[in-house]
Design an enzyme around this catalytic site. Structure first.
Site, PDB file in Angstrom:
ATOM      1  N   GLU A  49       0.851  -1.194   0.000  1.00  0.00           N
ATOM      2  CA  GLU A  49       0.000   0.000   0.000  1.00  0.00           C
ATOM      3  C   GLU A  49       0.884   1.240   0.000  1.00  0.00           C
ATOM      4  O   GLU A  49       1.818   1.353   0.789  1.00  0.00           O
ATOM      5  CB  GLU A  49      -0.912  -0.038   1.237  1.00  0.00           C
ATOM      6  CG  GLU A  49      -1.592   1.251   1.598  1.00  0.00           C
ATOM      7  CD  GLU A  49      -2.502   1.847   0.509  1.00  0.00           C
ATOM      8  OE1 GLU A  49      -3.296   1.096  -0.080  1.00  0.00           O
ATOM      9  OE2 GLU A  49      -2.379   3.056   0.249  1.00  0.00           O
ATOM     10  N   GLN A  50       0.530   2.191  -0.867  1.00  0.00           N
ATOM     11  CA  GLN A  50       1.360   3.398  -0.973  1.00  0.00           C
ATOM     12  C   GLN A  50       1.298   4.286   0.281  1.00  0.00           C
ATOM     13  O   GLN A  50       2.279   4.922   0.643  1.00  0.00           O
ATOM     14  CB  GLN A  50       0.951   4.212  -2.189  1.00  0.00           C
ATOM     15  CG  GLN A  50      -0.455   4.779  -2.108  1.00  0.00           C
ATOM     16  CD  GLN A  50      -0.844   5.622  -3.324  1.00  0.00           C
ATOM     17  OE1 GLN A  50      -0.081   5.753  -4.272  1.00  0.00           O
ATOM     18  NE2 GLN A  50      -2.032   6.170  -3.304  1.00  0.00           N
ATOM     19  N   ARG A 123     -16.832   4.036   6.473  1.00  0.00           N
ATOM     20  CA  ARG A 123     -15.776   3.442   5.630  1.00  0.00           C
ATOM     21  C   ARG A 123     -14.552   3.050   6.456  1.00  0.00           C
ATOM     22  O   ARG A 123     -13.954   2.000   6.212  1.00  0.00           O
ATOM     23  CB  ARG A 123     -15.355   4.417   4.534  1.00  0.00           C
ATOM     24  CG  ARG A 123     -16.467   4.803   3.595  1.00  0.00           C
ATOM     25  CD  ARG A 123     -15.966   5.818   2.591  1.00  0.00           C
ATOM     26  NE  ARG A 123     -15.088   5.179   1.648  1.00  0.00           N
ATOM     27  CZ  ARG A 123     -15.431   4.829   0.411  1.00  0.00           C
ATOM     28  NH1 ARG A 123     -16.636   5.094  -0.040  1.00  0.00           N
ATOM     29  NH2 ARG A 123     -14.589   4.243  -0.386  1.00  0.00           N
ATOM     30  N   TYR A 229     -27.907   8.224   5.582  1.00  0.00           N
ATOM     31  CA  TYR A 229     -28.150   7.002   6.364  1.00  0.00           C
ATOM     32  C   TYR A 229     -27.219   6.998   7.565  1.00  0.00           C
ATOM     33  O   TYR A 229     -26.249   7.769   7.627  1.00  0.00           O
ATOM     34  CB  TYR A 229     -27.969   5.740   5.502  1.00  0.00           C
ATOM     35  CG  TYR A 229     -26.676   5.656   4.728  1.00  0.00           C
ATOM     36  CD1 TYR A 229     -25.480   5.281   5.329  1.00  0.00           C
ATOM     37  CD2 TYR A 229     -26.647   5.944   3.360  1.00  0.00           C
ATOM     38  CE1 TYR A 229     -24.296   5.202   4.608  1.00  0.00           C
ATOM     39  CE2 TYR A 229     -25.473   5.869   2.625  1.00  0.00           C
ATOM     40  CZ  TYR A 229     -24.304   5.501   3.257  1.00  0.00           C
ATOM     41  OH  TYR A 229     -23.131   5.419   2.540  1.00  0.00           O
TER      42      TYR A 229
HETATM   43  C1  LIG Z   1     -19.076   9.588  -2.741  1.00  0.00           C
HETATM   44  C2  LIG Z   1     -18.970   8.109  -2.961  1.00  0.00           C
HETATM   45  C3  LIG Z   1     -19.888   7.262  -2.352  1.00  0.00           C
HETATM   46  C4  LIG Z   1     -19.796   5.879  -2.536  1.00  0.00           C
HETATM   47  N1  LIG Z   1     -20.728   5.073  -1.946  1.00  0.00           N
HETATM   48  C5  LIG Z   1     -20.648   3.735  -2.124  1.00  0.00           C
HETATM   49  C6  LIG Z   1     -21.615   2.875  -1.506  1.00  0.00           C
HETATM   50  O1  LIG Z   1     -22.527   3.321  -0.798  1.00  0.00           O
HETATM   51  N2  LIG Z   1     -21.492   1.529  -1.690  1.00  0.00           N
HETATM   52  C7  LIG Z   1     -20.486   0.982  -2.463  1.00  0.00           C
HETATM   53  O2  LIG Z   1     -20.441  -0.247  -2.592  1.00  0.00           O
HETATM   54  N3  LIG Z   1     -19.572   1.791  -3.078  1.00  0.00           N
HETATM   55  C8  LIG Z   1     -19.631   3.132  -2.926  1.00  0.00           C
HETATM   56  N4  LIG Z   1     -18.727   3.933  -3.529  1.00  0.00           N
HETATM   57  C9  LIG Z   1     -17.669   3.317  -4.376  1.00  0.00           C
HETATM   58  C10 LIG Z   1     -16.530   2.803  -3.542  1.00  0.00           C
HETATM   59  O3  LIG Z   1     -16.078   3.792  -2.656  1.00  0.00           O
HETATM   60  C11 LIG Z   1     -15.364   2.327  -4.414  1.00  0.00           C
HETATM   61  O4  LIG Z   1     -15.860   1.587  -5.499  1.00  0.00           O
HETATM   62  C12 LIG Z   1     -14.404   1.443  -3.598  1.00  0.00           C
HETATM   63  O5  LIG Z   1     -13.889   2.176  -2.507  1.00  0.00           O
HETATM   64  C13 LIG Z   1     -13.272   0.920  -4.481  1.00  0.00           C
HETATM   65  O6  LIG Z   1     -12.384   0.154  -3.686  1.00  0.00           O
HETATM   66  P1  LIG Z   1     -10.975  -0.292  -4.255  1.00  0.00           P
HETATM   67  O7  LIG Z   1     -10.339  -1.082  -3.153  1.00  0.00           O
HETATM   68  O8  LIG Z   1     -11.128  -0.918  -5.586  1.00  0.00           O
HETATM   69  O9  LIG Z   1     -10.169   1.064  -4.516  1.00  0.00           O
HETATM   70  P2  LIG Z   1      -9.683   2.173  -3.500  1.00  0.00           P
HETATM   71  O10 LIG Z   1     -10.588   2.294  -2.344  1.00  0.00           O
HETATM   72  O11 LIG Z   1      -9.434   3.396  -4.317  1.00  0.00           O
HETATM   73  O12 LIG Z   1      -8.297   1.619  -2.932  1.00  0.00           O
HETATM   74  C14 LIG Z   1      -7.119   1.640  -3.702  1.00  0.00           C
HETATM   75  C15 LIG Z   1      -5.920   1.563  -2.765  1.00  0.00           C
HETATM   76  O13 LIG Z   1      -4.739   1.424  -3.548  1.00  0.00           O
HETATM   77  C16 LIG Z   1      -3.753   2.319  -3.069  1.00  0.00           C
HETATM   78  N5  LIG Z   1      -2.871   2.633  -4.201  1.00  0.00           N
HETATM   79  C17 LIG Z   1      -3.144   3.407  -5.280  1.00  0.00           C
HETATM   80  N6  LIG Z   1      -2.084   3.440  -6.111  1.00  0.00           N
HETATM   81  C18 LIG Z   1      -1.109   2.661  -5.559  1.00  0.00           C
HETATM   82  C19 LIG Z   1       0.201   2.303  -5.957  1.00  0.00           C
HETATM   83  N7  LIG Z   1       0.749   2.734  -7.097  1.00  0.00           N
HETATM   84  N8  LIG Z   1       0.924   1.475  -5.140  1.00  0.00           N
HETATM   85  C20 LIG Z   1       0.386   1.022  -3.974  1.00  0.00           C
HETATM   86  N9  LIG Z   1      -0.863   1.338  -3.545  1.00  0.00           N
HETATM   87  C21 LIG Z   1      -1.598   2.145  -4.333  1.00  0.00           C
HETATM   88  C22 LIG Z   1      -4.548   3.501  -2.554  1.00  0.00           C
HETATM   89  O14 LIG Z   1      -3.799   4.284  -1.637  1.00  0.00           O
HETATM   90  C23 LIG Z   1      -5.743   2.827  -1.927  1.00  0.00           C
HETATM   91  O15 LIG Z   1      -5.514   2.459  -0.589  1.00  0.00           O
HETATM   92  C24 LIG Z   1     -18.781   5.324  -3.360  1.00  0.00           C
HETATM   93  C25 LIG Z   1     -17.861   6.176  -3.966  1.00  0.00           C
HETATM   94  C26 LIG Z   1     -17.957   7.558  -3.788  1.00  0.00           C
HETATM   95  C27 LIG Z   1     -16.975   8.438  -4.468  1.00  0.00           C
END
Ligand SMILES: Cc1cc2nc3c(=O)[nH]c(=O)nc-3n(C[C@H](O)[C@H](O)[C@H](O)COP(=O)(O)OP(=O)(O)OC[C@H]3O[C@@H](n4cnc5c(N)ncnc54)[C@H](O)[C@@H]3O)c2cc1C
Length: 411
Positions: A49-50, A123, A229
């Protein structure tokens, strides 16, 4: 090796085979769920993780039974039951007069129908709960991936801090601006989706006069919608107010993410909405970015999951849920007895997941238009349709909620 060395007591004893090593890039909700599921399936998993610590933005997640099921299967249920809220209902209302457009029970209905509840959760709480299922010494913080290359059957990853790691499989769970995706499929900036969100958390004791049911409400109006909510054992009310904008200038917006600006964005909306915004101490602003569905997620022994390969508008509340499902299916594919060649297995994972998430990307986009219709005939037709056949009830969303990402289809 002599065959005799493999024979013990008349049966063949296989030499111990080292488990596949898997590097997961990104410790967000998707990456950590995948790590827990893969580790439980017996793989040698490391997460990179970055960020210098595990963090999530302040705000809530609306989690349908399809994602809750995965986390219960990963034995994270006790912590979820402690921290998350089980909303009684989902209630969609008109922006100005608060008229009910549709309303449906969520709990205990979801559990009765699908064996898992519908949850709303902070979250940061959710990230901590998922992280509790994975050994912290297997998470390498402060490791920002900057490069990747294939080395025979191994993948070599390079990090900004100079570290180098090799693994049998690499999973890019590094979010919408994924470095892994850029290496696999080329650089392409994400596109501003024409929406910004004002997000805040309000201590529940400040709004007792509103006498809110422990449920989820979504208010739809011209060019915007507002969702609220409860999270954190019901102690906080999470709100997200979406409005449409043509352009996004990060500095300008970040500077002005004030309560006054959020109130101005919802000028003329129902007093309940304005009361909730005004009760917050601070308000964050969040621009929505998007990408087109990708033609593929995997190349050789590298694959993607979550926002790295299928960012979606949050208007089905399924972005994190689908990232969680991805991790469960990836682990199930790799653990299957007939898993075979890892590269082929990653293709199988992708083939199982792509149609479902692409459909959700489309539905989420369509909801942006449907939720934000101006007052007039099209809005009236939408409201009449929702009154006739609501589309938010657990029954209407059977195809979404019943799905079990931990189990592979036969054949
Ligand atoms: C306002 C809002 C409301 C939302 N509400 C909902 C909801 O109610 N329900 C739902 O299911 N979804 C919701 N979502 C969507 C949801 O937040 C995302 O789809 C989800 O967080 C994606 O998770 P992820 O682990 O794929 O990516 P991320 O959460 O973006 O995690 C990516 C991780 O990778 C790390 N990273 C990035 N680049 C690198 C690198 N080069 N090297 C090492 N680490 C790196 C980052 O630091 C981060 O920790 C919402 C989104 C928004 C914007």
């Amino acid at each position: 090796m002599f065959i005799g060395a493999l024979l013990r007591y008349g049966r063949v004893v296989m030499p111990p085979v080292a488990p596949l090593s898997i590097a997961v890039i990104g410790a967000g909700l998707g990456g950590l769920t995948a790590a827990v599921a893969l580790r439980r399936a017996g793989f040698d998993v490391q997460v990179f993780e970055q960020a210098p610590e595990l963090t999530e933005v302040g705000g809530g997640i609306n989690m349908g039974p399809n994602a809750a099921r995965v986390l219960y299967r990963l034995e994270l249920g006790d912590a979820l039951d402690r921290e998350a809220v089980r909303p009684a209902s989902t209630h969609q209302r008109r922006w100005q007069d608060g008229r009910t457009l549709q309303r449906a029970p969520l709990n205990p209905r979801c559990e009765e129908l699908y064996g898992a509840p519908h949850l709303t959760v902070h979250r940061a709480d959710l990230l901590a709960i998922i992280a509790s299922g994975f050994a912290p010494e297997r998470v390498q913080l402060g490791h920002r991936l900057v490069g990747l290359e294939g080395k025979g059957d191994r993948i070599a990853a390079r990090f900004e801090n100079g570290a180098r790691v090799t693994a049998d499989i690499l999973v890019g769970a590094d979010g919408i601006n994924s470095t892994v995706r850029a290496v696999l499929l080329g650089e392409e900036p994400a596109r501003f989706a024409g929406c910004v969100a004002y997000r805040g958390l309000v201590p529940t004791e400040r709004i007792t006069d509103l006498d809110l049911e422990l449920g989820s409400q979504s208010w739809v109006g011209p060019g915007g919608h507002f969702v609220h909510y409860f999270v954190s054992r019901g102690q906080l009310l999470n709100f997200v107010g979406w409005t449409e904008h043509d352009t996004w200038n990060r500095e300008d917006w970040t500077d002005r993410a004030t309560i006054a600006r959020a109130l101005a964005a919802f000028e003329g909306w129902h007093p309940q909405i304005r009361r909730i915004i005004a009760a917050a101490d601070t308000c964050f602003i969040w621009a929505l970015f998007d990408r087109e569905p990708l033609p593929r997620w995997s190349l050789g022994r590298v694959t993607l999951l979550g926002d790295a390969c299928h960012p979606m508008y949050p208007f089905m509340g399924q972005g994190a849920a689908q990232a969680i499902e991805d991790g469960a299916t990836l682990a199930a594919c790799l653990a299957a007895v007939d898993a075979g060649d890892p590269a082929q297995t990653l293709r199988r994972y992708e083939e199982l997941r792509r149609p479902r998430v692409t459909h959700l990307q489309e539905l989420s986009r369509a909801n942006k238009t449907r939720f934000h219709l101006p007052d007039g005939p099209a809005q009236q037709a939408r409201d009449a349709e929702w009154a006739r056949a609501g589309d938010r009830s657990p029954e209407a969303l059977r195809w979404l909620y019943e799905f079990d990402a931990t189990v592979l289809p036969r054949g």
